[in-house]
Scaffold this motif. Sequence first.
Motif, PDB file in Angstrom:
ATOM      1  N   PHE A 193     -27.549  22.467   3.127  1.00  0.00           N
ATOM      2  CA  PHE A 193     -26.716  21.978   3.731  1.00  0.00           C
ATOM      3  C   PHE A 193     -25.422  21.676   4.779  1.00  0.00           C
ATOM      4  CE2 PHE A 193     -26.121  17.433   6.284  1.00  0.00           C
ATOM      5  CZ  PHE A 193     -27.445  17.385   7.000  1.00  0.00           C
ATOM      6  N   LEU A 194     -24.659  20.961   3.314  1.00  0.00           N
ATOM      7  CA  LEU A 194     -23.140  21.517   4.482  1.00  0.00           C
ATOM      8  C   LEU A 194     -23.149  23.006   4.328  1.00  0.00           C
ATOM      9  CD1 LEU A 194     -21.349  19.089   1.613  1.00  0.00           C
ATOM     10  CD2 LEU A 194     -22.601  18.237   3.877  1.00  0.00           C
ATOM     11  N   ALA A 195     -23.270  23.881   4.351  1.00  0.00           N
ATOM     12  CA  ALA A 195     -23.248  25.334   4.162  1.00  0.00           C
ATOM     13  C   ALA A 195     -23.575  25.435   5.401  1.00  0.00           C
ATOM     14  CB  ALA A 195     -23.726  26.379   3.764  1.00  0.00           C
ATOM     15  N   GLU A 196     -25.172  24.623   6.497  1.00  0.00           N
ATOM     16  CA  GLU A 196     -25.307  24.853   7.307  1.00  0.00           C
ATOM     17  C   GLU A 196     -25.050  24.781   8.304  1.00  0.00           C
ATOM     18  OE1 GLU A 196     -28.681  26.448   8.309  1.00  0.00           O
ATOM     19  OE2 GLU A 196     -27.978  27.511   7.307  1.00  0.00           O
ATOM     20  N   ARG A 197     -24.499  23.063   8.141  1.00  0.00           N
ATOM     21  CA  ARG A 197     -23.680  22.778   8.960  1.00  0.00           C
ATOM     22  C   ARG A 197     -22.507  22.552   9.111  1.00  0.00           C
ATOM     23  NH1 ARG A 197     -27.663  20.926  10.571  1.00  0.00           N
ATOM     24  NH2 ARG A 197     -28.212  18.618  10.097  1.00  0.00           N
ATOM     25  N   THR A 198     -21.623  23.946   8.675  1.00  0.00           N
ATOM     26  CA  THR A 198     -20.616  24.373   8.619  1.00  0.00           C
ATOM     27  C   THR A 198     -21.044  25.974   9.673  1.00  0.00           C
ATOM     28  OG1 THR A 198     -19.644  23.968   6.895  1.00  0.00           O
ATOM     29  CG2 THR A 198     -18.701  25.893   7.807  1.00  0.00           C
ATOM     30  N   ILE A 199     -21.838  26.787   9.280  1.00  0.00           N
ATOM     31  CA  ILE A 199     -22.237  27.375   9.683  1.00  0.00           C
ATOM     32  C   ILE A 199     -22.794  27.229  11.058  1.00  0.00           C
ATOM     33  CG2 ILE A 199     -24.844  29.549  10.075  1.00  0.00           C
ATOM     34  CD1 ILE A 199     -24.567  29.655   7.806  1.00  0.00           C
ATOM     35  N   ASP A 200     -23.411  25.943  11.713  1.00  0.00           N
ATOM     36  CA  ASP A 200     -23.589  25.960  13.079  1.00  0.00           C
ATOM     37  C   ASP A 200     -22.304  25.442  13.965  1.00  0.00           C
ATOM     38  OD1 ASP A 200     -26.094  25.522  12.637  1.00  0.00           O
ATOM     39  OD2 ASP A 200     -26.353  23.758  12.008  1.00  0.00           O
ATOM     40  N   ALA A 201     -21.098  25.044  13.128  1.00  0.00           N
ATOM     41  CA  ALA A 201     -19.985  24.785  13.908  1.00  0.00           C
ATOM     42  C   ALA A 201     -19.526  26.014  14.203  1.00  0.00           C
ATOM     43  CB  ALA A 201     -18.830  23.782  13.195  1.00  0.00           C
ATOM     44  N   ILE A 202     -19.785  26.980  13.310  1.00  0.00           N
ATOM     45  CA  ILE A 202     -18.627  28.204  13.354  1.00  0.00           C
ATOM     46  C   ILE A 202     -19.697  29.115  14.503  1.00  0.00           C
ATOM     47  CG2 ILE A 202     -19.141  31.074  12.694  1.00  0.00           C
ATOM     48  CD1 ILE A 202     -18.505  29.581   9.979  1.00  0.00           C
ATOM     49  N   GLU A 203     -20.728  28.765  14.679  1.00  0.00           N
ATOM     50  CA  GLU A 203     -21.652  29.550  15.786  1.00  0.00           C
ATOM     51  C   GLU A 203     -21.476  29.161  17.091  1.00  0.00           C
ATOM     52  OE1 GLU A 203     -25.628  28.986  14.665  1.00  0.00           O
ATOM     53  OE2 GLU A 203     -24.943  30.859  13.712  1.00  0.00           O
ATOM     54  N   SER A 204     -21.201  27.697  17.092  1.00  0.00           N
ATOM     55  CA  SER A 204     -20.392  26.942  18.469  1.00  0.00           C
ATOM     56  C   SER A 204     -19.607  27.579  19.199  1.00  0.00           C
ATOM     57  CB  SER A 204     -20.469  25.612  18.227  1.00  0.00           C
ATOM     58  OG  SER A 204     -20.328  24.299  19.202  1.00  0.00           O
ATOM     59  N   HIS A 205     -18.533  27.102  18.133  1.00  0.00           N
ATOM     60  CA  HIS A 205     -17.571  27.947  18.284  1.00  0.00           C
ATOM     61  C   HIS A 205     -16.783  29.462  19.148  1.00  0.00           C
ATOM     62  CE1 HIS A 205     -14.491  24.432  17.229  1.00  0.00           C
ATOM     63  NE2 HIS A 205     -14.854  24.481  16.115  1.00  0.00           N
ATOM     64  N   ALA A 206     -17.860  29.780  18.322  1.00  0.00           N
ATOM     65  CA  ALA A 206     -18.086  31.409  18.171  1.00  0.00           C
ATOM     66  C   ALA A 206     -18.889  32.332  20.017  1.00  0.00           C
ATOM     67  CB  ALA A 206     -18.928  32.843  17.685  1.00  0.00           C
ATOM     68  N   ASP A 207     -20.040  31.075  20.724  1.00  0.00           N
ATOM     69  CA  ASP A 207     -20.462  30.640  21.824  1.00  0.00           C
ATOM     70  C   ASP A 207     -19.812  30.201  22.662  1.00  0.00           C
ATOM     71  OD1 ASP A 207     -22.492  31.973  20.212  1.00  0.00           O
ATOM     72  OD2 ASP A 207     -23.984  29.776  20.322  1.00  0.00           O
ATOM     73  N   GLY A 208     -18.472  29.500  22.323  1.00  0.00           N
ATOM     74  CA  GLY A 208     -17.414  29.542  23.750  1.00  0.00           C
ATOM     75  C   GLY A 208     -17.932  27.823  23.970  1.00  0.00           C
ATOM     76  N   ASP A 209     -18.455  27.073  23.481  1.00  0.00           N
ATOM     77  CA  ASP A 209     -19.604  25.721  23.417  1.00  0.00           C
ATOM     78  C   ASP A 209     -17.883  24.131  23.485  1.00  0.00           C
ATOM     79  OD1 ASP A 209     -21.788  26.418  23.734  1.00  0.00           O
ATOM     80  OD2 ASP A 209     -22.394  26.529  21.697  1.00  0.00           O
ATOM     81  N   ARG A 210     -16.633  25.154  22.086  1.00  0.00           N
ATOM     82  CA  ARG A 210     -15.857  24.158  22.518  1.00  0.00           C
ATOM     83  C   ARG A 210     -14.659  24.913  22.490  1.00  0.00           C
ATOM     84  NH1 ARG A 210     -16.967  20.346  18.655  1.00  0.00           N
ATOM     85  NH2 ARG A 210     -18.895  20.014  17.934  1.00  0.00           N
ATOM     86  N   ASP A 211     -13.395  24.385  23.042  1.00  0.00           N
ATOM     87  CA  ASP A 211     -12.345  24.495  23.665  1.00  0.00           C
ATOM     88  C   ASP A 211     -11.537  25.098  22.597  1.00  0.00           C
ATOM     89  OD1 ASP A 211     -13.645  25.313  26.083  1.00  0.00           O
ATOM     90  OD2 ASP A 211     -12.554  22.570  26.629  1.00  0.00           O
TER      91      ASP A 211
END
Length: 494
Positions: A193-211
């Motif tokens: 689960f923690l790996a999933e949440r980490t991958i979600d964060a990585i994807e969010s940054h890659a998609d430009g959702d975070r500055d």
Amino acid sequence: MADADADTRPNVLFVLTDQERYDPSAPDGPPVETPTMDRLSSEGIRFERAFTPISICSSARASLLTGQFPHGHGMLNNCHEPDAIRTNIPDELPTFSEELVAAGYDLTYTGKWHAGRDRTPADFGFSYLGGSDTHHDDIDEAFREYRRERGTPVDEATLEEEIYTGEEPRDGDEGTFVAAKTAVDVAETRAYFLAERTIDAIESHADGDRDGPFFHRTDFYGPHHPYVVPEPYASMYDPDEIEPPASYAETYDGKPRVHENYLAYRGVSDFDWDIWAEALAKYWGFITMIDHQFDRILDALEEHGLAEQTVVVHASDHGDFAGSHRQFNKGPLMYDDTYHIPLQVRWPGVADPGATSEAPVHLHDLAATFLEIADVPAPDSFDSRSLVPILENGGDPPDGVDWADSSFAQYHGDEFGLYSQRMVRTDRYKYVYNGPDIDELYDLAADPDELHNLIDHPEYEDTRSALRERLIEWMHETDDPNRVWVSGVLENAS
């Protein structure tokens, strides 16, 4: 055309495990499968002499955030216990995370916290992505909801091969839960689960959702006990093939009385090697399970084109006895089993792949390191030293840099009572000051398992004096409040 104003500072992915020993991922360690940690070492720098400043969760984690030894931030024992000296990090102390936020980094966090009873990661600049439950941290119920949605509520998981402390290791009516096999799938474990949440964060940054550049921290709940793992990890290591460590021959002769008392306090006086081997097999399985989840995280960095722009750091808050010296958990025993920690850093284009560093470093040196990576000056309150010069120089301190040849650590007690311990460790020797009992001195070259206390040995008189002087220096350098009277005791000791 590239944006002239683009922020080119690297991202940081920090993976902190909970109570992971140094030796399982070391090249000459036990036969534990850690391919991801090995990969990280081969692609970056592995630190051979990394130590925690204190072997207890809240204190070590507070040191990591504040860049201070525990006597500086004041969280001397676990914040969730009724005897907690301080339940939260003082408001006025700077932390590396708040400094990073102020410098434009986007901070995310998932997993274990345990660095404050009331203040959460959100109070220190992180966006918390979930993963806590009632085990020390009740920040949210994200993992419990995840399990409910999968049809395997946390409280309804079937356990087998359970081990508990006490006179009856198979009796769960009393004692501490040590280890078990769980019937859930790997995808239903908190590590997954923690790996999933980490991958979600990585994807969010890659998609430009975070500055801005990101700093993400994943705190795995493990391999801290209870060592509860599913298949294939529960049977990955055969207890019948695990040999006792050399320190299992511990007699406690010439040692502080609390060492032997701890066997009864922890409830493992009657554990034989068969029980320890079974528990250790689950501990190793836990490490391998986390390692495999770490692999999923690193793969996500590569898949989203972020690997070359991201510094990856793996460390642990402290180690675990796991049967060494016949002990369980940790406590007022300053052996390398709980103070020596793994530390690997991969920094593409900066850290030489496959290099090792023999420089003595502390866990909380990472606080200053993260800030220098981000081109942010460390606050004057920090006791930590940035590892960036070592990372840039193939694992060695650069010429002209005065790097200490020893490590310093301390302990102030936990639920067993409060007392004062200090430790200084060089490459060859370890000296432990025990306020209420006999001091300890180990020759690590002759006795790497720390079985023979040489504190009164006449041939080590000069060594004893030199280490006591170095300990006094450490205490003065870090404004240790015990330095005044301890210095007097050590200077007058024979």
